[in-house]
Write a protein that holds these residues in place. Structure first.
Motif, PDB file in Angstrom:
ATOM      1  N   LYS A 673      16.493 -18.871  14.762  1.00 19.39           N
ATOM      2  CA  LYS A 673      15.912 -19.962  13.949  1.00 19.39           C
ATOM      3  C   LYS A 673      14.911 -19.405  12.944  1.00 19.39           C
ATOM      4  CE  LYS A 673      17.358 -23.427  16.569  1.00 19.39           C
ATOM      5  NZ  LYS A 673      18.161 -24.474  16.031  1.00 19.39           N
ATOM      6  N   LYS A 674      14.157 -18.425  13.409  1.00 23.15           N
ATOM      7  CA  LYS A 674      13.117 -17.844  12.579  1.00 23.15           C
ATOM      8  C   LYS A 674      13.739 -17.158  11.365  1.00 23.15           C
ATOM      9  CE  LYS A 674       9.115 -14.964  13.629  1.00 23.15           C
ATOM     10  NZ  LYS A 674       8.476 -14.220  14.714  1.00 23.15           N
ATOM     11  N   VAL A 675      14.852 -16.494  11.598  1.00 27.17           N
ATOM     12  CA  VAL A 675      15.524 -15.828  10.493  1.00 27.17           C
ATOM     13  C   VAL A 675      16.008 -16.873   9.482  1.00 27.17           C
ATOM     14  CG1 VAL A 675      17.522 -14.450   9.828  1.00 27.17           C
ATOM     15  CG2 VAL A 675      16.191 -13.834  11.865  1.00 27.17           C
ATOM     16  N   TRP A 676      16.592 -17.924  10.019  1.00 26.70           N
ATOM     17  CA  TRP A 676      17.100 -18.970   9.130  1.00 26.70           C
ATOM     18  C   TRP A 676      15.955 -19.597   8.316  1.00 26.70           C
ATOM     19  CZ3 TRP A 676      20.810 -20.478   6.353  1.00 26.70           C
ATOM     20  CH2 TRP A 676      20.890 -21.795   5.884  1.00 26.70           C
ATOM     21  N   ALA A 677      14.805 -19.774   8.982  1.00 28.13           N
ATOM     22  CA  ALA A 677      13.654 -20.369   8.306  1.00 28.13           C
ATOM     23  C   ALA A 677      13.215 -19.527   7.101  1.00 28.13           C
ATOM     24  CB  ALA A 677      12.495 -20.546   9.280  1.00 28.13           C
ATOM     25  N   LEU A 678      13.451 -18.234   7.172  1.00 24.49           N
ATOM     26  CA  LEU A 678      13.055 -17.371   6.058  1.00 24.49           C
ATOM     27  C   LEU A 678      13.877 -17.634   4.804  1.00 24.49           C
ATOM     28  CD1 LEU A 678      12.644 -13.837   7.709  1.00 24.49           C
ATOM     29  CD2 LEU A 678      10.829 -15.336   6.864  1.00 24.49           C
ATOM     30  N   VAL A 679      15.131 -18.051   5.001  1.00 23.65           N
ATOM     31  CA  VAL A 679      16.004 -18.185   3.826  1.00 23.65           C
ATOM     32  C   VAL A 679      16.311 -19.621   3.453  1.00 23.65           C
ATOM     33  CG1 VAL A 679      17.110 -15.985   4.344  1.00 23.65           C
ATOM     34  CG2 VAL A 679      18.214 -18.098   5.080  1.00 23.65           C
ATOM     35  N   GLU A 680      16.019 -20.576   4.357  1.00 21.37           N
ATOM     36  CA  GLU A 680      16.583 -21.910   4.120  1.00 21.37           C
ATOM     37  C   GLU A 680      16.064 -22.568   2.840  1.00 21.37           C
ATOM     38  OE1 GLU A 680      15.805 -24.881   7.015  1.00 21.37           O
ATOM     39  OE2 GLU A 680      13.834 -24.092   7.486  1.00 21.37           O
ATOM     40  N   ASN A 681      14.875 -22.174   2.392  1.00 23.13           N
ATOM     41  CA  ASN A 681      14.349 -22.817   1.188  1.00 23.13           C
ATOM     42  C   ASN A 681      14.531 -21.993  -0.066  1.00 23.13           C
ATOM     43  OD1 ASN A 681      13.529 -25.114   2.581  1.00 23.13           O
ATOM     44  ND2 ASN A 681      11.755 -23.968   3.359  1.00 23.13           N
ATOM     45  N   ILE A 682      15.242 -20.910   0.058  1.00 18.50           N
ATOM     46  CA  ILE A 682      15.436 -20.079  -1.124  1.00 18.50           C
ATOM     47  C   ILE A 682      16.655 -20.568  -1.887  1.00 18.50           C
ATOM     48  CG2 ILE A 682      16.081 -17.755  -1.877  1.00 18.50           C
ATOM     49  CD1 ILE A 682      14.163 -16.695   0.174  1.00 18.50           C
ATOM     50  N   GLU A 683      16.456 -20.778  -3.171  1.00 16.10           N
ATOM     51  CA  GLU A 683      17.606 -21.179  -3.978  1.00 16.10           C
ATOM     52  C   GLU A 683      18.338 -19.921  -4.421  1.00 16.10           C
ATOM     53  OE1 GLU A 683      19.034 -23.896  -3.898  1.00 16.10           O
ATOM     54  OE2 GLU A 683      17.329 -24.701  -2.789  1.00 16.10           O
ATOM     55  N   SER A 684      19.618 -20.053  -4.580  1.00 16.87           N
ATOM     56  CA  SER A 684      20.462 -18.872  -4.689  1.00 16.87           C
ATOM     57  C   SER A 684      19.911 -17.862  -5.685  1.00 16.87           C
ATOM     58  CB  SER A 684      21.884 -19.262  -5.047  1.00 16.87           C
ATOM     59  OG  SER A 684      22.029 -19.387  -6.412  1.00 16.87           O
ATOM     60  N   ALA A 685      19.942 -16.625  -5.277  1.00 16.62           N
ATOM     61  CA  ALA A 685      19.365 -15.542  -6.060  1.00 16.62           C
ATOM     62  C   ALA A 685      20.249 -14.317  -5.872  1.00 16.62           C
ATOM     63  CB  ALA A 685      17.951 -15.277  -5.591  1.00 16.62           C
ATOM     64  N   ASN A 686      19.651 -13.139  -5.829  1.00 16.73           N
ATOM     65  CA  ASN A 686      20.462 -11.940  -5.679  1.00 16.73           C
ATOM     66  C   ASN A 686      19.927 -11.069  -4.550  1.00 16.73           C
ATOM     67  OD1 ASN A 686      21.941  -9.661  -5.873  1.00 16.73           O
ATOM     68  ND2 ASN A 686      20.968  -8.939  -7.777  1.00 16.73           N
ATOM     69  N   PRO A 687      20.570 -11.126  -3.375  1.00 21.04           N
ATOM     70  CA  PRO A 687      20.052 -10.362  -2.235  1.00 21.04           C
ATOM     71  C   PRO A 687      20.298  -8.864  -2.357  1.00 21.04           C
ATOM     72  CG  PRO A 687      22.110 -11.415  -1.635  1.00 21.04           C
ATOM     73  CD  PRO A 687      21.785 -11.893  -3.028  1.00 21.04           C
ATOM     74  N   MET A 688      20.972  -8.457  -3.434  1.00 22.85           N
ATOM     75  CA  MET A 688      21.200  -7.016  -3.625  1.00 22.85           C
ATOM     76  C   MET A 688      20.156  -6.427  -4.587  1.00 22.85           C
ATOM     77  SD  MET A 688      24.061  -6.083  -1.967  1.00 22.85           S
ATOM     78  CE  MET A 688      24.865  -4.778  -2.893  1.00 22.85           C
ATOM     79  N   VAL A 689      19.198  -7.253  -4.984  1.00 23.35           N
ATOM     80  CA  VAL A 689      18.212  -6.795  -5.962  1.00 23.35           C
ATOM     81  C   VAL A 689      17.406  -5.617  -5.404  1.00 23.35           C
ATOM     82  CG1 VAL A 689      16.313  -8.289  -5.230  1.00 23.35           C
ATOM     83  CG2 VAL A 689      16.511  -7.647  -7.634  1.00 23.35           C
ATOM     84  N   VAL A 690      16.985  -4.706  -6.319  1.00 24.96           N
ATOM     85  CA  VAL A 690      16.120  -3.605  -5.915  1.00 24.96           C
ATOM     86  C   VAL A 690      14.843  -3.729  -6.740  1.00 24.96           C
ATOM     87  CG1 VAL A 690      15.869  -1.105  -5.746  1.00 24.96           C
ATOM     88  CG2 VAL A 690      18.115  -2.172  -5.408  1.00 24.96           C
TER      89      VAL A 690
END
Ligand code: ANZ
Ligand code: ZN
Length: 855
Positions: A673-690
């Motif tokens: 649940k905690k992991v999901w909470a980290l991403v649930e409010n993020i609007e689509s972006a780029n998880p491959m960003v550096v």
């Protein structure tokens, strides 16, 4: 906030995976290949937690390797022949085949529900006709090659049921059904010539550097190479000459008796004219055939009254005994006994009042006072009482004794192996029929290849009648001789089911599934490309038999030209996982209670159904008989597959046992649940960003993420998944505390989710898609570590004054000693402490500590 609902999310992703067929391995891929395999399950009817742990481990490896750019083969099938099917059918009146396929169907669904990255297109069961047909073809190839033969061997015979029993059917020396004392009978049996490869199988162990040391040692002991002497003793009077095998010819002067196996030909001959020899043999036969049974049975001897000449001592004779501890199947079935230096011989000598002459003197003993009483001396020392060998050490004594015997023409130095040929005949129904026909005129003939498979008859099999169902089947046995055409008899023995599991991995690697290829065991090119299995995972209980038989089979297949695998090793990497354990619960009457039926009320354990008190016992391997089992189905329903997988991997090192606890599972669930909470409010972006431009807290987060990822990777590489899990927790916490919404956060999240993917693939897919990943996370590359992020740029050094820690300073990692000293002496705590004192010495241990001595 949206709740993460595993029972909705998981099947949804499983459908995506299946519809895109992403786990199908491509034989023709240009990528480097990786073959991940777990020991395939026996279809007992249920998935248990041990399966979940075993397959979860293999799945971590498979998914990780895929992310690293490998073409991964990760197949699954069923080890489906064997006794339990017959036992179940006997009880239910059903058919072993129906029981088995029913179980496979019942287990496939929960297995799929666990979401493993498996190539199901290659699935088969060893009881499929298409599979065992090819096993019969292999048997015939092995026969042609001289790797199969027939000889008389002992079987467990139940004298009441008049039938052969499998070892598993002999319980405490008695037949499982009749309760009669089992006898040993000679019968014609089929053997695989594994001893042809004894030396190669032993030497190959040295190359298996990704196998557990203990497994290699167990195999080496099983093969049991010993160098020794085979020599002839000359019989006197009625006693014929015969050969013995010894590894200690240096102790020949201490010989005080000869012992022959009850099955030695000389003994069998004697028995013809001496009824007491025959009764002694019968008594010995009751002990059983296994080595353990013989090793633990009380020593029994029979003095034949006959004598042999001592080879070295003029005029000395040795009495010839028959002894139950001498095995006919090892060496020559005859030994000389040297009681002073062999414990078994000493026990025997004490029991039957035979001489005990010490011939090896331990280092700090004196020859005058040295004596052997109840404990044999088996160590090294100096030879005494030994004529021409006197004064020599063990190595020199051995070679001197061997040369002498060789010069006398009485024998020669030899190498012996404990390994026996593999007896594969089973007088059972539910196994692969041995494809052989017996003709009174033409002898024993192979079934012509065109007539394969010899199929198991699928009609009513009455398993309540003792004996081999194939033997009494109305039609199975009857066949015409392939050579002369006259009525002949089909072989009714089936193959040991260990044969089935000795080549299944080659069929996975060289097969397309659906019974293909149908004209050969496997495609040689594909199988040879994939093999060896890069990572095999399974139970340590298979350390010897399965893993040795498989190593034999690949060599046999290689030598028959079916497989291109020069070193013959099927499994390059092996990992033996620990078990899943659970506390045992009992009620007042001592009856076992399922954990699911136990509740805690005001600190006391009670039975949910009766309200009565329950006692918690030892934490031991989950087993149905102790009822300390947790049903994976229930766990999946309540928490989801990811949580079950995560928990079995998180708490202990993979080679150790893991204790299943409700609180542990709840913890794993909360974590998801905690992991999901980290991403649930993020609007689509780029998880491959550096986030290369990061600085300040953003840079700290980048450093944290890359360091954690580095350790996560190392943990997976080293099969220490629990350490990877610990780092994943850390990274999750760090992200939880990070309040900025920037590229550094996105990068760290992208790293976290890819790190989680091998462990909790459904959660990871859901998060990845939420983050805007443009492939499946399964197809995303493993995060690339930025080495610069691993370098510490500032470090904290404690400052001690006169041995007591007083302060600390933060300095750049590459600061010079002089600058560090200046900074330390300027520290306000230090300044205060040093007031009025003289500094005697400042010691700086780079990267560790600053010590100031003052008075
Ligand atoms: C005389 C002797 C003297 C032995 C001594 C040992 C110590 P490994 O190392 O396992 O190969 N042996 C030989 N054949 C046997 C058989 N068929 N059944 C039972 N025992 C047998 O063991 C070899 C030793 O085991 C041999 O060396 C023999 O006993 C015994 F001080 O010979 B020795
Ligand atoms: Zn014939």
């Amino acid at each position: 906030s949206e709740r993460y609902n595993a029972s909705e999310v998981e099947p949804r992703w499983q459908d995506v995976w299946e519809s895109r067929d992403i786990y199908r391995a491509d034989d023709n891929s240009d990528k480097p290949k990786f073959y991940a395999l777990e020991m395939f399950p026996y279809p007992s009817g249920r998935i248990h937690m041990g399966h979940v742990r075993n397959y979860a481990m293999g799945d971590v490896v498979a998914r990780y390797k895929k992310a690293q750019g490998f073409e991964v083969l990760h197949p699954m099938g069923w080890d489906a022949f064997g006794m339990p099917a017959e036992n179940a059918a006997k009880e239910s009146g059903g058919h072993p085949k129906d029981w088995t396929y029913g179980n496979i169907d019942a287990m496939r669904a929960p297995m799929k529900r666990l979401g493993f990255a498996l190539d199901w297109s290659r699935e088969f069961a060893t009881c499929d006709e298409a599979y065992y047909k090819q096993q019969q073809a292999i048997f015939l190839k092995f026969w042609e090659k001289g790797l199969v033969y027939r000889k008389t061997a002992k079987v467990n015979w139940d004298p009441v049921d008049n039938t052969v029993l499998a070892n598993e059917q002999v319980i405490d020396g008695k037949g499982w059904r009749s309760g009669a004392v089992v006898e040993q009978r000679d019968m014609d049996q089929w053997f695989f010539k594994i001893t042809n490869y004894a030396e190669e199988l032993l030497e190959g162990l040295d190359t298996l550097d990704r196998w557990p040391e203990k497994v290699r040692t167990m195999q080496a002991n099983w093969i049991g190479k010993s160098e020794g002497l085979e020599m002839r003793f000359e019989g006197l009077g009625e006693m014929p000459d015969f050969e013995i095998f010894t590894t200690r010819p240096d102790t020949l002067f201490g010989a005080s008796f000869i012992a022959l196996s009850p099955d030695h030909p000389v003994v069998k001959d004697l028995a013809k004219n001496h009824s007491d020899v025959e009764s002694f043999r019968a008594e010995c036969a009751k002990i059983g055939t296994t080595e353990e049974a013989i090793a633990t049975a009380p020593k029994l001897g029979y003095d034949t009254g006959l004598k042999v000449k001592h080879p070295f001592i003029e005029g000395k004779t040795l009495p010839v005994w028959i002894a139950n501890f001498v095995l006919m199947g090892y060496g020559t079935g005859a030994i000389f006994g040297c009681p002073a230096h062999d414990q078994r011989d000493l026990d025997f000598a004490r029991k039957y009042h035979l001489d005990v002459t010490p011939v090896v003197l331990p280092q700090n003993e004196s020859a005058d006072t040295y004596s052997i009483v109840t404990e044999a001396f088996t160590g090294e020392g100096t030879l005494i009482n030994s004529g021409f060998l006197n004064g020599l050490n063990k190595a020199d004594g051995l070679s001197a004794a061997i040369s002498k015997i060789e010069d006398m023409g009485l024998g020669k130095g030899v190498t012996n192996y404990r390994l026996r040929d593999w007896g594969v005949s089973r007088q059972r129904y539910w196994g692969c029929p041995i494809p052989v026909i017996h003709c009174d005129d033409c002898g024993v003939l192979p079934v012509p290849e065109a007539d394969l498979p010899v199929a198991l008859p699928y009609d009513h099999i009455d398993l309540t009648i003792p004996g081999n169902p194939l033997d009494r089947h109305p039609t199975f046995k009857h066949v015409n001789c392939p050579a002369c055409g006259k009525p002949a008899r089909r072989e009714t023995d089936t193959l040991d089911t260990f044969a089935d599991s000795s080549w299944y991995f080659s069929r996975f690697a060289g097969g397309q599934g659906n019974g293909e290829p149908s004209d050969k065991p496997f495609d040689k090119t594909s199988a040879s490309d994939w093999l060896p299995v890069d990572q095999y995972v399974g139970g340590v209980e298979h350390a010897v038999l399965h893993l040795l038989y498989a190593r034999f089979f690949t060599r046999g297949l290689r030598d028959c030209g079916l497989l291109d695998l020069p070193n013959g090793e099927p499994f390059a990497g092996l990992f033996t996982q620990g078990m899943v354990t659970h506390a045992v619960y009992t009620d007042e009457a001592g009856k076992f209670i399922l954990p699911a039926d136990v509740d805690e009320k005001d600190g006391d354990l009670i039975d949910l159904n009766t309200g009565k008190p329950v006692t918690k016992g030892d934490v031991i391997k989950m087993s149905k008989s102790k009822k300390n089992v947790v049903d994976p189905d229930d766990i999946i329903k309540t928490y989801g597959a990811d949580v079950a997988r995560w928990f079995v991997l998180s708490d202990s090192p993979p080679d150790r046992d893991v204790e299943w606890t409700e609180s542990g599972v709840v913890g794993a669930w909360r974590f998801s649940k905690k992991v999901w909470a980290l991403v649930e409010n993020i609007e689509s972006a780029n998880p491959m960003v550096v986030a290369t431009a990061a600085e300040g807290p953003a840079l700290d987060l980048r450093r944290f993420a890359h360091k954690a990822m580095d350790k996560i990777t190392a943990g997976i590489e080293a099969f220490r998944f629990n350490t990877s899990v610990a780092q994943i927790y850390e990274l999750t916490n760090a992200l939880g505390k990070y309040k900025q919404n920037d590229d550094a956060k996105m990068e760290a999240l992208g790293i976290l989710i890819r790190a989680i993917a091998p462990f909790m693939p459904h959660l990871a897919e859901e998060c990845w898609s939420k983050l805007g990943g443009d492939t499946l996370v399964y197809e995303a590359p493993w995060p690339v570590i930025d080495e610069a992020m691993l370098v510490e740029d500032s470090i904290t050094l404690p400052i001690q004054v006169n041995g007591k820690r007083r302060s600390e300073i933060n300095v750049p990692a590459d600061m010079s000693k002089n600058d560090i000293e200046a900074l330390a002496l300027a520290d306000e705590h230090v300044v205060r402490l040093l007031d009025g004192l003289t500094i005697r010495k400042v010691i700086i241990v780079p990267g560790r500590i600053i010590n100031i001595v003052a008075n």
